[in-house]
Design a protein around this motif. Sequence first.
Motif, mmCIF file in Angstrom:
data_model
loop_
_atom_site.group_PDB
_atom_site.id
_atom_site.type_symbol
_atom_site.label_atom_id
_atom_site.label_comp_id
_atom_site.label_asym_id
_atom_site.label_seq_id
_atom_site.Cartn_x
_atom_site.Cartn_y
_atom_site.Cartn_z
ATOM 1 N N HIS A 149 0.847 -1.201 0.000
ATOM 2 C CA HIS A 149 0.000 0.000 0.000
ATOM 3 C C HIS A 149 0.875 1.241 0.000
ATOM 4 N N GLN A 150 0.209 2.352 -0.225
ATOM 5 C CA GLN A 150 0.873 3.640 -0.300
ATOM 6 C C GLN A 150 0.733 4.344 1.051
ATOM 7 N N THR A 151 1.857 4.818 1.611
ATOM 8 C CA THR A 151 1.854 5.542 2.893
ATOM 9 C C THR A 151 2.294 6.979 2.663
ATOM 10 N N ALA A 152 1.875 7.829 3.599
ATOM 11 C CA ALA A 152 2.224 9.248 3.470
ATOM 12 C C ALA A 152 3.676 9.503 3.824
ATOM 13 N N ASP A 153 4.225 8.722 4.765
ATOM 14 C CA ASP A 153 5.579 8.978 5.237
ATOM 15 C C ASP A 153 6.637 8.201 4.473
ATOM 16 N N TYR A 154 6.307 6.984 4.096
ATOM 17 C CA TYR A 154 7.326 6.096 3.514
ATOM 18 C C TYR A 154 7.073 5.798 2.036
ATOM 19 N N GLY A 155 5.975 6.326 1.495
ATOM 20 C CA GLY A 155 5.673 6.036 0.101
ATOM 21 C C GLY A 155 5.093 4.633 -0.065
ATOM 22 N N ARG A 156 5.375 4.026 -1.197
ATOM 23 C CA ARG A 156 4.849 2.687 -1.521
ATOM 24 C C ARG A 156 5.730 1.653 -0.836
ATOM 25 N N VAL A 157 5.119 0.872 0.103
ATOM 26 C CA VAL A 157 5.882 -0.095 0.891
ATOM 27 C C VAL A 157 5.215 -1.461 0.839
ATOM 28 N N PHE A 158 6.068 -2.452 1.102
ATOM 29 C CA PHE A 158 5.600 -3.835 1.258
ATOM 30 C C PHE A 158 5.556 -4.095 2.765
ATOM 31 N N GLU A 159 4.359 -4.201 3.316
ATOM 32 C CA GLU A 159 4.175 -4.296 4.763
ATOM 33 C C GLU A 159 3.856 -5.734 5.137
ATOM 34 N N ALA A 160 4.691 -6.301 6.043
ATOM 35 C CA ALA A 160 4.512 -7.678 6.502
ATOM 36 C C ALA A 160 4.370 -7.680 8.023
ATOM 37 N N VAL A 161 3.411 -8.516 8.527
ATOM 38 C CA VAL A 161 3.122 -8.575 9.969
ATOM 39 C C VAL A 161 3.177 -10.025 10.405
ATOM 40 N N ARG A 162 3.859 -10.255 11.550
ATOM 41 C CA ARG A 162 3.948 -11.608 12.113
ATOM 42 C C ARG A 162 3.967 -11.486 13.642
ATOM 43 N N GLN A 163 3.388 -12.493 14.294
ATOM 44 C CA GLN A 163 3.341 -12.505 15.763
ATOM 45 C C GLN A 163 4.744 -12.650 16.335
ATOM 46 N N PHE A 164 5.001 -11.908 17.440
ATOM 47 C CA PHE A 164 6.308 -11.912 18.089
ATOM 48 C C PHE A 164 6.150 -12.482 19.499
ATOM 49 N N PHE A 165 7.032 -13.396 19.884
ATOM 50 C CA PHE A 165 7.007 -14.031 21.208
ATOM 51 C C PHE A 165 8.204 -13.528 22.006
ATOM 52 N N PRO A 166 7.973 -12.580 22.939
ATOM 53 C CA PRO A 166 9.096 -12.048 23.724
ATOM 54 C C PRO A 166 9.593 -13.075 24.727
ATOM 55 N N ILE A 167 10.820 -12.879 25.221
ATOM 56 C CA ILE A 167 11.456 -13.784 26.183
ATOM 57 C C ILE A 167 11.417 -13.122 27.559
ATOM 58 N N ARG A 168 10.762 -13.779 28.544
ATOM 59 C CA ARG A 168 10.702 -13.260 29.918
ATOM 60 C C ARG A 168 11.382 -14.264 30.849
ATOM 61 N N PRO A 169 12.017 -13.787 31.967
ATOM 62 C CA PRO A 169 12.677 -14.729 32.881
ATOM 63 C C PRO A 169 11.660 -15.436 33.757
ATOM 64 N N GLY A 170 11.958 -16.638 34.085
ATOM 65 C CA GLY A 170 11.150 -17.373 35.062
ATOM 66 C C GLY A 170 11.872 -17.396 36.398
ATOM 67 N N ALA A 171 11.413 -18.208 37.302
ATOM 68 C CA ALA A 171 12.065 -18.352 38.609
ATOM 69 C C ALA A 171 13.327 -19.140 38.430
ATOM 70 N N MET A 172 14.434 -18.468 38.560
ATOM 71 C CA MET A 172 15.729 -19.102 38.316
ATOM 72 C C MET A 172 16.555 -19.010 39.586
#
Length: 634
Positions: A149-172
């Motif tokens: 799609h066409q954006t106002a700031d970046y012009g014509r872009v290929f935009e891809a979205v994927r779920q992200f799984f962050p890493i959190r500490p457990g009881a160590m």
Amino acid sequence: MNTVLKRFARPAFFFTSPWLLAAAAGLLVIIVVTFAFHNFRLEKRLMTSAMLQKAATLMQVLHSGSRAAYFNDLRKDFWNNDEWNVHVQRVIDHLSEDPELRFLALIDAKGTVIAHSDHGRVGSTLNVNLPEAQAEPRSEPVPMAWVIHQTADYGRVFEAVRQFFPIRPGAMPPRSLGERPGEPGDGPGFMMHRHNERRPMLRFFADSGRPGDRHYVVAGLDMAEFDQTLGRLQLQIVLLSLAMLLVGLGGWLSLSAVQGYRVSQKTIEDMQAYTSLLIARLPIGVIATDAQGRIATWNEAVSELTGITRTRATGRRPAEVLPAPLAALFADNGLGQGSGPDRDSSLRLMFGARRCELRCHLLPITDSEQQYRGKVLLLSDVTEIRSLEQRMRESERLAAVGRMAGGVAHEVRNPLSSIKGLALLLKHKFPEHSRERDTADLLIQETERMNRTITEMLSFTRPAPLRLEPVDLGALLQRTLELVRTEAADSGVVTRVQLAPDLPAVEGDADRLQQVLMNVLLNGLQAMEEGGRLEVAAEADADGVEVRVTDTGRGIAPELQAQVFFPYFTTKPGGSGLGLAISQKIVADHHGTIEIESESGQGTTVVIRLPRRQPANGAEKTSGDGAGEGATPA
């Protein structure tokens, strides 16, 4: 003929239906357009796949890089470490150096920006289409959503979205019981700290989120190179389509031209086949040469006449295959004309054992522009015609001689009888050994000689009855040769006989045939006064038996050969000139032929041909003597 060739020389599409041409062109256009769009879609899918692969790679680097940085921070200071989103921001800042990456952001499920390549956008909201979420990472690939799609700031872009799984500490647990990380042996133990220090206990989750929150990575790739590549591809497809269209049209036109060429070639081949068949079946011989003087046409009549096949003759020069008199007709003087004998002439030639008289007519070959292309020689075998003409002249001559002989015999024989009777009377009136008695004897002898001459003349002119019976010609030749062998030995002549083993019997009068053979053998002996060789040969063919009597005498001059069968013609002193004439008549009465082949100083060959006997029971009597060959020196 030229009009027909010009008509067929035009391409075949000139005669094709316009509807057929339109249908063929439309089908070609459809094929070319379909092929072009298929290639365009295929290339677009490949480019999109490449963009997705690059976005997936960036997301994987972000996930792996932030995870590695976070774990590394934990190893340094388990109790004092940065939040995971800080590590994500650092990796994003590093990846944003890629010129093809327009932006890279981490958002939550509501679109709130947690980390962004543009720090000013952290905390803002992005409106994106989120893919299907997963509660926790699984082995199968995480779904990815994408849009261009066409954006106002970046012009014509290929935009891809994927779920992200962050890493959190457990009881160590700490590294050793009673020790804090980084301070071995300096503390009271696990869960203990100095009294003047306030540190939180283990941080199980980051401050920026809860374990149930979902996060997504949004990557925006520059489409400039993608669009440029697709533009070049479109141009290439258009050019390729035009080239294929031109090639197709050229191929179609070529096929049409080839088809037209085949039609014209087929027409020319049919004409050539018809002409070749016509020339091959002509009863006269045809020999044609090309502009280089090599034989190009040689029909069956020439092959039968000369015994030379067409394959042996074509492609060679006339002087290499033809007798010298015929080859001389093709001699070139630079103007395409024959420099040898007359262009319309008669030649007498020997082909094997057969003497032929040919009527020759030579013509130059020129094209429509009067350019010399070769020569054609027409050969007519007039041997039989000349033989018939000769027989007609002989018949007319014999008829005249017969009429004259009948009158002479009638008018002379009666006075001869009176003269002989008076001479006998006078002889007995004179004494023996007297001159008068000798004169009377001479008168009687000359009267008897004249009577014999008249008798020979009458036998020559009157049809004498033949006593026909099967004649063994081989035995007859052997028997006749024995009668002259003594005279041949006295003259120093060597005799030689050669008979084929399968001589068939002939139907004839043995006495008359022996008379013919005797006349021919005696003529040969008398022509060899100083000795020589007398050869007798006989062989059979499909028509009958051929007897050849050859001597090595003085021969006969060419200008005299046409007269040898004339009555009273002779070159021998004291000869009557009736021997060969009577022999010719006897052979003709047997439906055969007798010919003379002679050259001055080279000897003479007499050729006698007699037909086969036609048995009533289908059997054929052959010579009883078989083959015989021998030489008897004088």
